[in-house]
Design a protein around this motif. Structure first.
Motif, PDB file in Angstrom:
ATOM      1  N   PHE A 133     -42.243   1.336  27.290  1.00  0.00           N
ATOM      2  CA  PHE A 133     -43.268   2.359  27.538  1.00  0.00           C
ATOM      3  C   PHE A 133     -44.391   1.791  28.414  1.00  0.00           C
ATOM      4  O   PHE A 133     -44.890   2.452  29.331  1.00  0.00           O
ATOM      5  CB  PHE A 133     -43.871   2.861  26.221  1.00  0.00           C
ATOM      6  CG  PHE A 133     -42.874   3.513  25.283  1.00  0.00           C
ATOM      7  CD1 PHE A 133     -41.628   3.907  25.719  1.00  0.00           C
ATOM      8  CD2 PHE A 133     -43.205   3.718  23.944  1.00  0.00           C
ATOM      9  CE1 PHE A 133     -40.722   4.492  24.850  1.00  0.00           C
ATOM     10  CE2 PHE A 133     -42.322   4.303  23.079  1.00  0.00           C
ATOM     11  CZ  PHE A 133     -41.066   4.677  23.522  1.00  0.00           C
ATOM     12  N   SER A 134     -44.776   0.554  28.120  1.00  0.00           N
ATOM     13  CA  SER A 134     -45.868  -0.070  28.859  1.00  0.00           C
ATOM     14  C   SER A 134     -45.495  -0.241  30.332  1.00  0.00           C
ATOM     15  O   SER A 134     -46.284   0.062  31.238  1.00  0.00           O
ATOM     16  CB  SER A 134     -46.213  -1.424  28.234  1.00  0.00           C
ATOM     17  OG  SER A 134     -47.192  -2.091  29.002  1.00  0.00           O
ATOM     18  N   GLU A 135     -44.261  -0.722  30.570  1.00  0.00           N
ATOM     19  CA  GLU A 135     -43.836  -0.986  31.938  1.00  0.00           C
ATOM     20  C   GLU A 135     -43.600   0.301  32.729  1.00  0.00           C
ATOM     21  O   GLU A 135     -43.952   0.389  33.912  1.00  0.00           O
ATOM     22  CB  GLU A 135     -42.557  -1.833  31.921  1.00  0.00           C
ATOM     23  CG  GLU A 135     -42.766  -3.242  31.385  1.00  0.00           C
ATOM     24  CD  GLU A 135     -41.458  -3.979  31.162  1.00  0.00           C
ATOM     25  OE1 GLU A 135     -40.390  -3.405  31.493  1.00  0.00           O
ATOM     26  OE2 GLU A 135     -41.496  -5.109  30.644  1.00  0.00           O
ATOM     27  N   GLU A 136     -42.983   1.317  32.089  1.00  0.00           N
ATOM     28  CA  GLU A 136     -42.616   2.528  32.809  1.00  0.00           C
ATOM     29  C   GLU A 136     -43.802   3.454  33.049  1.00  0.00           C
ATOM     30  O   GLU A 136     -43.873   4.138  34.075  1.00  0.00           O
ATOM     31  CB  GLU A 136     -41.522   3.285  32.050  1.00  0.00           C
ATOM     32  CG  GLU A 136     -40.172   2.588  32.089  1.00  0.00           C
ATOM     33  CD  GLU A 136     -39.070   3.448  31.506  1.00  0.00           C
ATOM     34  OE1 GLU A 136     -39.341   4.626  31.163  1.00  0.00           O
ATOM     35  OE2 GLU A 136     -37.934   2.957  31.389  1.00  0.00           O
ATOM     36  N   TYR A 137     -44.742   3.472  32.096  1.00  0.00           N
ATOM     37  CA  TYR A 137     -45.794   4.476  32.198  1.00  0.00           C
ATOM     38  C   TYR A 137     -47.193   3.866  32.343  1.00  0.00           C
ATOM     39  O   TYR A 137     -48.183   4.580  32.328  1.00  0.00           O
ATOM     40  CB  TYR A 137     -45.737   5.403  30.978  1.00  0.00           C
ATOM     41  CG  TYR A 137     -44.359   5.988  30.792  1.00  0.00           C
ATOM     42  CD1 TYR A 137     -43.813   6.838  31.749  1.00  0.00           C
ATOM     43  CD2 TYR A 137     -43.584   5.654  29.675  1.00  0.00           C
ATOM     44  CE1 TYR A 137     -42.528   7.349  31.594  1.00  0.00           C
ATOM     45  CE2 TYR A 137     -42.308   6.161  29.520  1.00  0.00           C
ATOM     46  CZ  TYR A 137     -41.782   7.005  30.479  1.00  0.00           C
ATOM     47  OH  TYR A 137     -40.510   7.514  30.338  1.00  0.00           O
ATOM     48  N   GLY A 138     -47.266   2.540  32.472  1.00  0.00           N
ATOM     49  CA  GLY A 138     -48.540   1.891  32.778  1.00  0.00           C
ATOM     50  C   GLY A 138     -49.501   1.773  31.616  1.00  0.00           C
ATOM     51  O   GLY A 138     -50.672   1.428  31.804  1.00  0.00           O
ATOM     52  N   SER A 139     -49.030   2.013  30.376  1.00  0.00           N
ATOM     53  CA  SER A 139     -49.910   1.872  29.214  1.00  0.00           C
ATOM     54  C   SER A 139     -50.090   0.401  28.866  1.00  0.00           C
ATOM     55  O   SER A 139     -49.179  -0.417  29.034  1.00  0.00           O
ATOM     56  CB  SER A 139     -49.318   2.609  27.998  1.00  0.00           C
ATOM     57  OG  SER A 139     -49.187   3.978  28.260  1.00  0.00           O
ATOM     58  N   ASP A 140     -51.259   0.073  28.380  1.00  0.00           N
ATOM     59  CA  ASP A 140     -51.518  -1.295  27.942  1.00  0.00           C
ATOM     60  C   ASP A 140     -50.687  -1.596  26.693  1.00  0.00           C
ATOM     61  O   ASP A 140     -50.715  -0.836  25.718  1.00  0.00           O
ATOM     62  CB  ASP A 140     -52.999  -1.466  27.623  1.00  0.00           C
ATOM     63  CG  ASP A 140     -53.315  -2.872  27.143  1.00  0.00           C
ATOM     64  OD1 ASP A 140     -53.252  -3.803  27.965  1.00  0.00           O
ATOM     65  OD2 ASP A 140     -53.595  -3.010  25.937  1.00  0.00           O
ATOM     66  N   LEU A 141     -49.911  -2.680  26.714  1.00  0.00           N
ATOM     67  CA  LEU A 141     -49.006  -3.003  25.607  1.00  0.00           C
ATOM     68  C   LEU A 141     -49.778  -3.186  24.303  1.00  0.00           C
ATOM     69  O   LEU A 141     -49.354  -2.711  23.250  1.00  0.00           O
ATOM     70  CB  LEU A 141     -48.203  -4.268  25.937  1.00  0.00           C
ATOM     71  CG  LEU A 141     -47.257  -4.754  24.832  1.00  0.00           C
ATOM     72  CD1 LEU A 141     -46.235  -3.687  24.481  1.00  0.00           C
ATOM     73  CD2 LEU A 141     -46.559  -6.052  25.260  1.00  0.00           C
ATOM     74  N   THR A 142     -50.906  -3.876  24.370  1.00  0.00           N
ATOM     75  CA  THR A 142     -51.703  -4.098  23.148  1.00  0.00           C
ATOM     76  C   THR A 142     -52.183  -2.784  22.564  1.00  0.00           C
ATOM     77  O   THR A 142     -52.178  -2.594  21.337  1.00  0.00           O
ATOM     78  CB  THR A 142     -52.901  -5.015  23.470  1.00  0.00           C
ATOM     79  OG1 THR A 142     -52.434  -6.230  24.020  1.00  0.00           O
ATOM     80  CG2 THR A 142     -53.708  -5.295  22.217  1.00  0.00           C
ATOM     81  N   ALA A 143     -52.588  -1.860  23.441  1.00  0.00           N
ATOM     82  CA  ALA A 143     -53.046  -0.553  22.967  1.00  0.00           C
ATOM     83  C   ALA A 143     -51.904   0.213  22.296  1.00  0.00           C
ATOM     84  O   ALA A 143     -52.089   0.853  21.256  1.00  0.00           O
ATOM     85  CB  ALA A 143     -53.627   0.242  24.126  1.00  0.00           C
ATOM     86  N   LEU A 144     -50.715   0.148  22.910  1.00  0.00           N
ATOM     87  CA  LEU A 144     -49.552   0.815  22.313  1.00  0.00           C
ATOM     88  C   LEU A 144     -49.231   0.208  20.943  1.00  0.00           C
ATOM     89  O   LEU A 144     -48.948   0.928  19.971  1.00  0.00           O
ATOM     90  CB  LEU A 144     -48.342   0.686  23.240  1.00  0.00           C
ATOM     91  CG  LEU A 144     -48.335   1.561  24.499  1.00  0.00           C
ATOM     92  CD1 LEU A 144     -47.180   1.162  25.406  1.00  0.00           C
ATOM     93  CD2 LEU A 144     -48.223   3.040  24.124  1.00  0.00           C
ATOM     94  N   GLN A 145     -49.231  -1.115  20.871  1.00  0.00           N
ATOM     95  CA  GLN A 145     -48.928  -1.778  19.596  1.00  0.00           C
ATOM     96  C   GLN A 145     -49.949  -1.411  18.530  1.00  0.00           C
ATOM     97  O   GLN A 145     -49.595  -1.172  17.371  1.00  0.00           O
ATOM     98  CB  GLN A 145     -48.899  -3.295  19.808  1.00  0.00           C
ATOM     99  CG  GLN A 145     -47.734  -3.762  20.665  1.00  0.00           C
ATOM    100  CD  GLN A 145     -47.826  -5.227  21.049  1.00  0.00           C
ATOM    101  OE1 GLN A 145     -48.936  -5.789  21.118  1.00  0.00           O
ATOM    102  NE2 GLN A 145     -46.692  -5.850  21.324  1.00  0.00           N
ATOM    103  N   ARG A 146     -51.241  -1.348  18.929  1.00  0.00           N
ATOM    104  CA  ARG A 146     -52.280  -1.006  17.970  1.00  0.00           C
ATOM    105  C   ARG A 146     -52.106   0.433  17.467  1.00  0.00           C
ATOM    106  O   ARG A 146     -52.210   0.700  16.278  1.00  0.00           O
ATOM    107  CB  ARG A 146     -53.655  -1.191  18.607  1.00  0.00           C
ATOM    108  CG  ARG A 146     -54.818  -0.976  17.608  1.00  0.00           C
ATOM    109  CD  ARG A 146     -56.179  -1.017  18.311  1.00  0.00           C
ATOM    110  NE  ARG A 146     -56.328  -2.232  19.093  1.00  0.00           N
ATOM    111  CZ  ARG A 146     -56.464  -2.240  20.419  1.00  0.00           C
ATOM    112  NH1 ARG A 146     -56.485  -1.108  21.100  1.00  0.00           N
ATOM    113  NH2 ARG A 146     -56.615  -3.380  21.061  1.00  0.00           N
TER     114      ARG A 146
END
Length: 644
Positions: A415-428
């Motif tokens: 998700f982070s790579e395809e849509y530019g979301s911050d990985l840490t934010a997604l995990q949180r």
């Protein structure tokens, strides 16, 4: 005259037969805790009250009271004698050399045999008409040209054609088959109880067979473009239940056992196409959702199930519904989802692109359940749009919540790579979802008697230093008060089977089970010169158990003992005893308590009851002298009892 069936044959049939499989031919069962639950087929059962224990191979209905083994179930349901029930199951197991034990078939057995014979003959007749007559030319051309099937495939799957001239009805009349049989077969349409025509007139038919290859029904496709009922199945009956049957299971089962994955399709032609492409473990449901029965049947012979549903919305919905069902019923099974390109079904791929392309798609298009569900959550969304992307994430979190940690990490990074979301934010955000999601609703089993590890001495008695821990209100085995309120729960040890029993009868049940489980307890009780059960049925059960062990039985088997007894009222008592006391270890102190209740308390209570009745009568008659005398007797009786 038929010979007596040897006990070794009976034991072999019982050991190779699963009572759940047999009973599910009559009613749908659902796994509830340690047992299976469903509506009792012996009566109108609006609240499912039948429980089946596949470990002990017994059943019991909390409503009508019927209980027993797989043999007694068939005896009651089909009207079989005991040997007939054994032989009917032996036949299903393909055991040979049993002809000398055959007796006369029951009326019920003859009825179903006649129906199944009619179905077998109908299949042969319909296939012959399709392949060899002018009446079948149009249907054969459709199968050859439109469906791309050759004659060998048509024969292998028993496809046929039913013309509009009531050919099966004519066959039945020619062979003098009774109207009652024809009506019960469901192969004909009747009006006011009168047979009017063949049910599948002007339709191509696919025979629906059980796992043994016996035709149980048909599915027909109309050749009339103006017929609103394009497809039609045999109606539900005592021998045709779509929730219990899988199309092609009889041919797919050997391949699945040999290591092929079980592949579940939506359509019959999809199954045939897949099998032609080498996927010989292909089966299909019949216009119904996947059921627990289907999953249970497949999980007995495989640890891998692939879902191959159509790419349209209905197919995607079916796959999403099937994944949690399989996880619940058979958590040990590995699940895969085959997603075909362009939303095509397997039969379309075979006809339009060929068998090699279909084979490649089936072999290499397998997704994990998480992959499939995440992909399905993306469908129809513009994930460049922030609002739709957030909607997608809200759908994704529950999917990832039941995924493995590796999959969770993989998809969050994706998700982070395809849509530019911050990985840490997604995990949180995912962790916050896990922390705040609603708790899963889990139906807790009723409290049971919990036992710690038991150590035994050389006489088979449990060491008194290990004591039971009760969590349901009993303080010790001696506290044999009235049972708790009955429920329909399979795990309620003091439930419906023992509702309303007296303290004395419950002690008798506990003692009898202790005697069965412990030779030391049996010898001790038999050594008591004045011992006798208060209720004669328990005395009889003890005598029957002794006779049962003299047949060479090395250990107690509930199903075997019930078949030995073969008396419904006694079997129900034995089921009640096993349910309440079967899982408890034998404790010396508990056995002593049972004996004290039976030999001391029961006679005392009987004497007290008799004196109280006499006192009540004396009061009504105003007999003061009798009241004084009876009161003195009652005081002396209580004093004597308290000193024992």
């Amino acid at each position: 005259m038929a010979e007596r069936i040897p006990q070794s044959v009976i034991d072999e049939v019982r050991s190779q037969t699963n009572i759940v499989d047999v009973i599910q031919n009559y009613t749908q069962l659902v796994k509830r805790g340690r047992e299976w639950n469903g509506s009792c087929p012996f009566h109108e059962d609006r609240r499912p009250s039948l429980f089946v224990d596949d470990k002990k191979q017994v059943f019991h209905c909390f409503s009508c009271g019927r209980s027993g083994t797989v043999f007694s179930f068939l005896m009651e349901k089909e009207g079989y004698t005991y040997p007939e029930a054994v032989l009917s199951l032996a036949k299903n197991l393909n055991l040979s050399g049993l002809d000398k034990y055959q007796g006369q078939p029951s009326a019920r057995q003859e009825q179903f045999a006649a129906i199944f014979d009619l179905y077998q003959n109908a299949e042969r007749l319909y296939t012959h008409i399709l392949l060899n007559t002018t009446a079948g030319e149009q249907a054969l051309a459709y199968l050859h040209d439109d469906r791309k099937l050759d004659d060998e495939t048509i024969k292998r799957y028993g496809l046929g054609f039913v013309p509009s001239n009531n050919v099966l009805l004519a066959y039945a009349k020619e062979h003098n088959l009774a109207d009652k049989l024809l009506l019960e077969s469901q192969l004909f349409i009747d009006q006011d109880g009168e047979i009017s025509r063949d049910r599948f007139n002007n339709r191509i038919v696919w025979p629906i067979k059980d796992v043994r290859g016996q035709v149980r029904g048909f599915s027909g496709r109309s050749l009339d473009p103006n017929n609103p009922a394009k497809y039609m199945n045999s109606p539900e009956s005592s021998f045709f239940n779509k929730g219990n049957l899988l199309y092609n299971f009889d041919q797919a089962k050997p391949a699945i056992r040999a290591g092929q994955p079980a592949m579940i399709f939506e359509g019959f032609m999809d199954v045939i196409s897949a099998a032609l492409a080498g996927a010989t473990g292909a089966v299909a449901t019949m216009g119904t959702a996947l059921t627990e029965h289907h999953v249970t049947d497949l999980s007995k012979i495989t640890d891998k199930i692939l879902l191959v549903y159509d790419g349209d919305a209905a197919g995607q919905k079916a796959a999403k519904r099937s994944i949690p069902l399989i996880r619940q019923v058979a958590p040990q099974v590995e699940i895969g989802v085959v997603s075909l390109p362009d939303g095509r079904d397997p039969d379309e791929v075979r006809r339009e692109q060929g068998l090699e392309v279909l084979k490649q798609d089936l072999d290499h298009g397998v997704l994990t359940p998480t992959e499939f569900l995440i992909q399905a959550a993306k469908n129809g969304k513009n994930l460049e749009n922030q609002a739709q992307y957030l909607d997608f994430l809200r759908e994704a979190w529950p999917i990832l919540a039941v995924a493995s940690p590796v999959e969770q990490d993989y998809f969050l990074r994706q998700f982070s790579e395809e849509y530019g979301s911050d990985l840490t934010a997604l995990q949180r955000e995912f962790q916050e979802f896990l922390a705040h999601r609603p708790a899963q609703t889990v139906q807790k089993a009723p409290a049971k008697k919990q036992w710690r590890k038991v150590q035994t001495d050389q006489n088979g008695w449990s060491d008194n230093s290990w004591q039971p821990d009760y969590s349901d209100g009993f303080e010790s085995l001696a506290a044999l008060g009235e049972p708790t309120s009955p429920t329909a729960s399979a795990d309620d040890l003091a439930g419906h089977l023992n509702a309303g029993l007296t303290r004395t009868e419950r002690a008798e049940q506990g003692l009898l089970m202790a005697m069965i489980k412990s030779p030391a307890a049996m010898n001790m009780v038999k050594g008591l010169p004045d011992f006798a059960f208060v209720h004669p049925e328990y005395q009889l059960l003890m005598m029957l158990y002794e006779a049962y062990t003299k047949q060479g039985q090395q250990s107690f088997d509930l199903a075997g003992f019930l078949d030995f007894v073969q008396k419904p009222d006694l079997n129900q008592k034995m089921m009640a005893i096993d349910r309440e006391f079967g899982t408890l270890e034998v404790q010396r102190d508990a056995v002593n308590d049972y004996i004290r209740v039976i030999m001391k308390e029961a006679p005392y209570e009987s004497q007290v009851e008799a004196l109280n009745k006499k006192i009540a009568l004396a009061k009504n008659q105003h007999d003061e002298m009798a009241l004084i005398q009876l009161g003195t007797e009652l005081i002396n009786l209580r004093r004597k009892y308290s000193q024992q």
